[in-house]
Design a protein around this motif. Structure first.
Motif, PDB file in Angstrom:
ATOM      1  N   UNK A 188      -8.118  -5.838  -4.397  1.00 57.89           N
ATOM      2  CA  UNK A 188      -8.145  -5.072  -5.637  1.00 57.89           C
ATOM      3  C   UNK A 188      -7.237  -5.659  -6.719  1.00 57.89           C
ATOM      4  N   UNK A 189      -6.618  -6.799  -6.406  1.00 55.14           N
ATOM      5  CA  UNK A 189      -5.757  -7.451  -7.390  1.00 55.14           C
ATOM      6  C   UNK A 189      -4.338  -6.922  -7.438  1.00 55.14           C
ATOM      7  N   UNK A 190      -3.915  -6.206  -6.369  1.00 53.83           N
ATOM      8  CA  UNK A 190      -2.545  -5.701  -6.299  1.00 53.83           C
ATOM      9  C   UNK A 190      -1.719  -6.571  -5.358  1.00 53.83           C
ATOM     10  N   UNK A 191      -0.454  -6.784  -5.721  1.00 52.48           N
ATOM     11  CA  UNK A 191       0.452  -7.520  -4.850  1.00 52.48           C
ATOM     12  C   UNK A 191       1.008  -6.572  -3.796  1.00 52.48           C
ATOM     13  N   UNK A 192       0.808  -6.914  -2.528  1.00 53.75           N
ATOM     14  CA  UNK A 192       1.214  -6.078  -1.405  1.00 53.75           C
ATOM     15  C   UNK A 192       2.287  -6.829  -0.610  1.00 53.75           C
TER      16      UNK A 192
END
Length: 196
Positions: free
Chosen positions: A158-162
């Motif tokens: 989703x384009x989030x940094x985890x």
């Protein structure tokens, strides 16, 4: 940008001036928005961990289109003008460089920074914010050299940094973008973090 230490006063330099100076310099400098910053040397533990990671990546990627590069490889981020030298960079496929100069890489997939007292906060926050402007970057890994502690950020679907954290010597550092895992025992071998 507080770290590294500014090297050339308040005068603003063009990217071209910096690149010309850097090619002639015996030491490495970062460049950001017209300012030039000297880069400091590293402790022994930092260098051991860096060597271990590089060796492990090299062995695991032997038959892969991806290749690790050491801290002499500079990265240029067009969106924010940063030129810097990460401790380790992984590039998949052919390296793309600024104006085909064979120096300033544009397409890293993974960046590793081995933390030090003077750059820890910068690597965790300011530098990570700048690195996120690299369109090809999928993973960012921060490694403490003196204790078993790794923070590995990866870009999810989703384009989030985890964030994934690793604090057990028996863990495997997952690098999903290149489909390998590195044992922390390999990363920390011959260091005080595991008693040499």
């Amino acid at each position: 940008m507080n770290e590294p230490v500014e090297a050339y006063g308040k005068r603003k330099y063009s990217l071209e001036e910096y690149l010309e100076m850097e090619r002639e310099s015996d030491i490495k400098h970062e460049f950001y928005k017209g300012e030039i910053f000297a880069m400091a040397g590293a402790k022994i533990s930092h260098n051991i961990v860096k060597k271990n990671i590089l060796s492990s990546l090299d062995a695991n990627l032997e038959n892969s289109p991806c290749q690790p590069y050491n801290g002499d490889t500079s990265i240029y981020i067009e969106k924010n003008t940063l030129v810097t030298y990460p401790d380790i960079t992984v590039i998949c496929g052919e390296p793309i460089t600024l104006n085909n100069d064979e120096y300033n890489v544009l397409n890293p997939v993974i960046i590793f920074e081995v933390l030090s007292t003077s750059t820890r906060n910068y690597d965790r926050s300011g530098k990570f914010n700048l690195y996120r402007d690299i369109p090809t970057l999928k993973e960012y890994v921060l490694v403490e050299p003196d204790s078993i502690s790794i923070e590995a950020f990866h870009l999810d679907k989703n384009g989030f940094w985890v964030l994934r954290e690793y604090k057990d010597i028996n863990d495997l550092l997952r690098l999903d973008s290149i489909e390998i895992s590195l044992p922390l025992k390999e990363i920390y071998k011959r260091t005080k973090a595991i008693g040499l």
